[in-house]
Design a protein around this motif. Structure first.
Motif, PDB file in Angstrom:
ATOM      1  N   GLU A 182       0.838  -1.182   0.000  1.00  0.00           N
ATOM      2  CA  GLU A 182       0.000   0.000   0.000  1.00  0.00           C
ATOM      3  C   GLU A 182       0.884   1.247   0.000  1.00  0.00           C
ATOM      4  N   ARG A 183       0.327   2.356  -0.435  1.00  0.00           N
ATOM      5  CA  ARG A 183       1.025   3.632  -0.395  1.00  0.00           C
ATOM      6  C   ARG A 183       0.625   4.404   0.860  1.00  0.00           C
ATOM      7  N   PRO A 184       1.502   5.210   1.429  1.00  0.00           N
ATOM      8  CA  PRO A 184       2.891   5.404   1.028  1.00  0.00           C
ATOM      9  C   PRO A 184       3.745   4.166   1.304  1.00  0.00           C
ATOM     10  N   PHE A 185       4.745   3.963   0.435  1.00  0.00           N
ATOM     11  CA  PHE A 185       5.593   2.779   0.486  1.00  0.00           C
ATOM     12  C   PHE A 185       7.024   3.190   0.797  1.00  0.00           C
ATOM     13  N   LEU A 186       7.610   2.582   1.829  1.00  0.00           N
ATOM     14  CA  LEU A 186       8.984   2.890   2.216  1.00  0.00           C
ATOM     15  C   LEU A 186       9.962   2.243   1.244  1.00  0.00           C
ATOM     16  N   ILE A 187      10.824   3.037   0.656  1.00  0.00           N
ATOM     17  CA  ILE A 187      11.853   2.534  -0.257  1.00  0.00           C
ATOM     18  C   ILE A 187      13.045   2.073   0.575  1.00  0.00           C
ATOM     19  N   SER A 188      13.285   0.775   0.573  1.00  0.00           N
ATOM     20  CA  SER A 188      14.341   0.199   1.421  1.00  0.00           C
ATOM     21  C   SER A 188      15.688   0.177   0.708  1.00  0.00           C
ATOM     22  N   LEU A 189      16.011   1.280   0.039  1.00  0.00           N
ATOM     23  CA  LEU A 189      17.291   1.416  -0.650  1.00  0.00           C
ATOM     24  C   LEU A 189      17.930   2.742  -0.254  1.00  0.00           C
ATOM     25  N   THR A 190      19.244   2.743  -0.132  1.00  0.00           N
ATOM     26  CA  THR A 190      19.955   4.001   0.063  1.00  0.00           C
ATOM     27  C   THR A 190      20.079   4.700  -1.284  1.00  0.00           C
ATOM     28  N   ARG A 191      20.469   5.959  -1.256  1.00  0.00           N
ATOM     29  CA  ARG A 191      20.685   6.678  -2.523  1.00  0.00           C
ATOM     30  C   ARG A 191      21.761   5.980  -3.349  1.00  0.00           C
ATOM     31  N   GLN A 192      22.787   5.472  -2.678  1.00  0.00           N
ATOM     32  CA  GLN A 192      23.862   4.782  -3.388  1.00  0.00           C
ATOM     33  C   GLN A 192      23.352   3.506  -4.041  1.00  0.00           C
ATOM     34  N   GLU A 193      22.475   2.781  -3.351  1.00  0.00           N
ATOM     35  CA  GLU A 193      21.925   1.544  -3.915  1.00  0.00           C
ATOM     36  C   GLU A 193      21.028   1.830  -5.113  1.00  0.00           C
ATOM     37  N   VAL A 194      20.276   2.933  -5.056  1.00  0.00           N
ATOM     38  CA  VAL A 194      19.469   3.335  -6.216  1.00  0.00           C
ATOM     39  C   VAL A 194      20.389   3.631  -7.400  1.00  0.00           C
ATOM     40  N   ALA A 195      21.471   4.353  -7.127  1.00  0.00           N
ATOM     41  CA  ALA A 195      22.435   4.688  -8.178  1.00  0.00           C
ATOM     42  C   ALA A 195      23.051   3.433  -8.782  1.00  0.00           C
ATOM     43  N   ASP A 196      23.434   2.491  -7.926  1.00  0.00           N
ATOM     44  CA  ASP A 196      24.059   1.258  -8.417  1.00  0.00           C
ATOM     45  C   ASP A 196      23.101   0.432  -9.260  1.00  0.00           C
TER      46      ASP A 196
ATOM     47  N   ILE B 259       6.044  13.277  -5.858  1.00  0.00           N
ATOM     48  CA  ILE B 259       6.127  11.849  -6.177  1.00  0.00           C
ATOM     49  C   ILE B 259       6.533  11.048  -4.933  1.00  0.00           C
ATOM     50  N   VAL B 260       7.437  11.638  -4.143  1.00  0.00           N
ATOM     51  CA  VAL B 260       7.899  10.989  -2.918  1.00  0.00           C
ATOM     52  C   VAL B 260       7.846  11.978  -1.765  1.00  0.00           C
ATOM     53  N   SER B 261       7.935  11.429  -0.559  1.00  0.00           N
ATOM     54  CA  SER B 261       8.113  12.241   0.649  1.00  0.00           C
ATOM     55  C   SER B 261       9.423  11.826   1.294  1.00  0.00           C
ATOM     56  N   LEU B 262      10.118  12.777   1.890  1.00  0.00           N
ATOM     57  CA  LEU B 262      11.356  12.490   2.603  1.00  0.00           C
ATOM     58  C   LEU B 262      11.106  12.736   4.084  1.00  0.00           C
ATOM     59  N   ILE B 263      11.162  11.653   4.872  1.00  0.00           N
ATOM     60  CA  ILE B 263      10.917  11.729   6.302  1.00  0.00           C
ATOM     61  C   ILE B 263      12.099  11.093   7.021  1.00  0.00           C
ATOM     62  N   ASN B 264      12.802  11.890   7.827  1.00  0.00           N
ATOM     63  CA  ASN B 264      13.996  11.402   8.535  1.00  0.00           C
ATOM     64  C   ASN B 264      14.975  10.726   7.576  1.00  0.00           C
ATOM     65  N   LYS B 265      15.163  11.345   6.426  1.00  0.00           N
ATOM     66  CA  LYS B 265      16.083  10.888   5.380  1.00  0.00           C
ATOM     67  C   LYS B 265      15.629   9.608   4.684  1.00  0.00           C
ATOM     68  N   LYS B 266      14.443   9.111   5.040  1.00  0.00           N
ATOM     69  CA  LYS B 266      13.883   7.940   4.385  1.00  0.00           C
ATOM     70  C   LYS B 266      12.980   8.373   3.228  1.00  0.00           C
ATOM     71  N   ILE B 267      12.966   7.559   2.155  1.00  0.00           N
ATOM     72  CA  ILE B 267      12.174   7.873   0.979  1.00  0.00           C
ATOM     73  C   ILE B 267      10.873   7.091   1.013  1.00  0.00           C
ATOM     74  N   TRP B 268       9.771   7.797   0.876  1.00  0.00           N
ATOM     75  CA  TRP B 268       8.440   7.170   0.848  1.00  0.00           C
ATOM     76  C   TRP B 268       7.785   7.493  -0.486  1.00  0.00           C
ATOM     77  N   LEU B 269       7.405   6.464  -1.215  1.00  0.00           N
ATOM     78  CA  LEU B 269       6.688   6.652  -2.482  1.00  0.00           C
ATOM     79  C   LEU B 269       5.223   6.911  -2.179  1.00  0.00           C
ATOM     80  N   LYS B 270       4.700   8.027  -2.702  1.00  0.00           N
ATOM     81  CA  LYS B 270       3.299   8.379  -2.437  1.00  0.00           C
ATOM     82  C   LYS B 270       2.352   7.578  -3.318  1.00  0.00           C
TER      83      LYS B 270
END
Length: 202
Positions: free
Chosen positions: A156-170, A191-202
């Protein structure tokens, strides 16, 4: 804490067929690109990744796998060398079953064989989606990755993206600086929310 999914092969079946549980430390190499596929690997604890290092020194993550998941099977089925290396992301342990025993197990259990066909088909879908978007706008490529992750988990949304920025890049073959800028733009576009440096897909 790493989420544990239902193991693709139950551990009691692995034991019965001669599998061994091998401990690995973080960043330890499991097999190297070009190696022959001697074993079937299934994660017991921790996370692993399939990774390729280009001649230019760039890193491409082919996939990240959690406890309960297997990896490297295409080389077993196709009997060709591993096209990328396997290494642990975190300390943990891996079930290791001889290739011959693994193939015999699948031959004796059609339902299990079908299960692997389903798993590999989903991985092909992921690669197809990522390849299709490889020449597109960076924001769109990242959004498609996040959307695929959410749909794959039927989340369900919002969905927590369990990747770091580096992992997304890789995963997308991008520079981490490019990803950071794109995610900030995605936040502004809603498109996303940033909460405590975590990425949430809306």
């Amino acid at each position: 804490m790493t989420d544990v999914i239902s193991p693709i092969i139950p551990e009691e079946i692995l034991r019965k067929n001669g599998a061994q549980k091998i401990p690995f430390s973080a960043r330890e190499r499991i097999f190297t690109e070009g190696d022959a596929p001697v074993f079937y690997y299934q994660i017991a604890q921790g996370e692993a990744q399939m990774i390729h290092y280009s001649t230019e020194g760039r890193t491409f993550v082919q996939g990240i796998f959690k406890a309960g998941e297997s990896f490297g099977e295409p080389a077993i089925f196709g009997n060709f060398p591993y096209p990328s290396s396997g290494e642990m992301l975190s300390a943990g342990s891996i079930w290791r079953l001889k290739r011959t025993a693994f193939l015999e197990l699948l031959s004796s259990c059609p339902a299990l064989h079908f299960k692997f066909s389903e798993v590999l088909s989903k991985r092909l879908l992921y690669k197809s989606v990522m390849q299709r978007e490889s020449t597109g706008d960076v924001v769109h490529r990242i959004a498609e990755l996040f959307k695929y992750m959410a749909e794959a988990q039927q989340a369900e949304r919002p969905f927590l993206i369990s990747l770091t920025r580096q992992e997304v890049a890789d995963r997308l073959g991008l520079r981490v600086e490019t990803v950071i800028r794109a995610i900030k733009k995605m936040e502004k576009e809603g498109i996303v929310s940033l909460i405590n440096k975590k990425i949430w897909l809306k």
